[in-house]
Motif scaffolding. Structure first.
Motif, PDB file in Angstrom:
ATOM      1  N   HIS A   1      -8.357   0.426  -0.926  1.00  0.00           N
ATOM      2  CA  HIS A   1      -7.610   0.662   0.315  1.00  0.00           C
ATOM      3  C   HIS A   1      -8.223   1.805   1.124  1.00  0.00           C
ATOM      4  O   HIS A   1      -8.390   1.694   2.349  1.00  0.00           O
TER       5      HIS A   1
ATOM      6  N   ARG B   1      -7.100  -0.094  -6.946  1.00  0.00           N
ATOM      7  CA  ARG B   1      -6.483  -0.574  -5.700  1.00  0.00           C
ATOM      8  C   ARG B   1      -6.518   0.496  -4.615  1.00  0.00           C
ATOM      9  O   ARG B   1      -6.786   0.208  -3.447  1.00  0.00           O
TER      10      ARG B   1
ATOM     11  N   THR C   1       0.835  -1.203   0.000  1.00  0.00           N
ATOM     12  CA  THR C   1       0.000   0.000   0.000  1.00  0.00           C
ATOM     13  C   THR C   1       0.868   1.251   0.000  1.00  0.00           C
ATOM     14  O   THR C   1       0.575   2.234  -0.694  1.00  0.00           O
TER      15      THR C   1
END
Length: 311
Positions: A214, A210, A27
């Motif tokens: 997150h 993505r 991340t």
């Protein structure tokens, strides 16, 4: 200046398990990449300048959420001062959750404005059932946003189009409009009064997917035009995703090509003076040899006659 725009934020606090550490590392890498690519686009095209008031158009989709998110991160460490105001156009689509964005933006602590305009009824009245609504919807939305930019005193209007949007537009223009044309990262608006920027110009859509997962953005689906399954844009998008899977690097090369245009090797006489060409006796790096095989290591092993011709 450039280095600060593309600066990398420090790693967040570590977790205890290996799995959590791996997720955290991935991340963090994603966040660094997003900040780096947005910062690079801003620098390359001088998108944001000292004292700007940037109107960030937030639709409720993953792209505009991510654009606002990354711009706020960059603002905190940018080498210049600029202000951000988030703007949403509530087009009065049936079932639109009008409380979602005000709640999210209030919690975020960013200045925002919600513009209420019933463009949905206009589009449904004008466009026959089953026909694509995107064209009219875009024109109406664009005009309203330019007016709002004037009212808010915004010097830049930021839209959330990303790298894949630009490639899709390129192919749509080539396939259906007969033009080599894409979305520019920076342009003067139709009315000539505003500078429109696309800070996500270098960002891949898969990274935005993505990041949205997150950050758990409260995504609002578009039920007016986004639900039309047979749009040409969606078909081109699927083609690009398929190429990306089967031929890694192809999408990146195509996007790079948009930044390396050679007008002398296309066919547009308004961009290159074909009629007035004269032999100068001076070698041209962009000449016909630009299309030859890059490596000529085997030429020395070729027959003598061929070597003479190449000489």
């Amino acid at each position: 200046m450039n280095a600060v725009w593309i600066d990398e934020a420090p790693v967040a606090g570590a977790t205890t398990t290996t799995h959590s550490l791996k997720i955290e590392r991935e991340t963090h890498k994603l966040e660094k990449r997003l900040c780096r690519e947005v910062g690079r686009a801003i620098v390359d095209y001088n998108m944001i300048e000292e004292g700007d008031k940037v109107m960030v158009c937030v639709s409720g989709g993953k792209d505009s959420y991510a654009m606002l998110d990354i711009l706020l991160k960059l603002k905190a460490r940018a080498p210049i001062h600029f202000d951000i105001v988030a703007v949403n156009l509530d087009q009065k689509q049936p079932g639109f959750p009008e409380e979602v964005l005000p709640k999210y933006l209030s919690e975020l602590g960013v200045a925002f404005h919600i513009e209420n305009q019933d463009t949905y009824s206009i589009v449904k009245r004008v466009i026959p059932e089953g026909k694509t609504t995107c064209g009219l919807c875009s024109r109406l939305r664009r005009g309203i946003l330019y007016r709002v930019a004037d009212e808010l005193g915004a010097t830049k209007v930021a839209l959330g189009h990303h790298r894949d949007d630009m490639l899709q537009t390129f192919f749509l223009n080539m396939f259906f409009a007969g033009k080599l044309k894409s979305m520019p990262p920076k342009l003067v608006s139709d009315d000539g009064k505003h500078i429109v920027i696309r800070p996500l110009a270098y960002v891949a859509e898969k990274d935005l997917v993505r990041w949205a997962q997150h950050r758990e953005f409260p995504i609002i689906p578009c039920t007016l035009c986004g639900s039309q399954e047979n749009l040409q844009r969606k078909q081109v998008g699927e083609m690009l995703r398929e190429w990306d899977k089967k031929h890694p690097g192809r999408v990146e090369n195509m996007f790079t090509a948009l930044q390396n245009v050679v007008p002398s090797h296309l066919l547009d006489g308004t961009r290159h003076d074909f009629k007035g060409l004269k032999a100068t006796g001076v070698a041209d790096e962009d000449g016909d040899k630009a299309f030859d095989t890059p490596s000529f290591d085997l030429l020395s092993q070729a027959p003598a006659a061929l070597r003479i011709l190449q000489g």
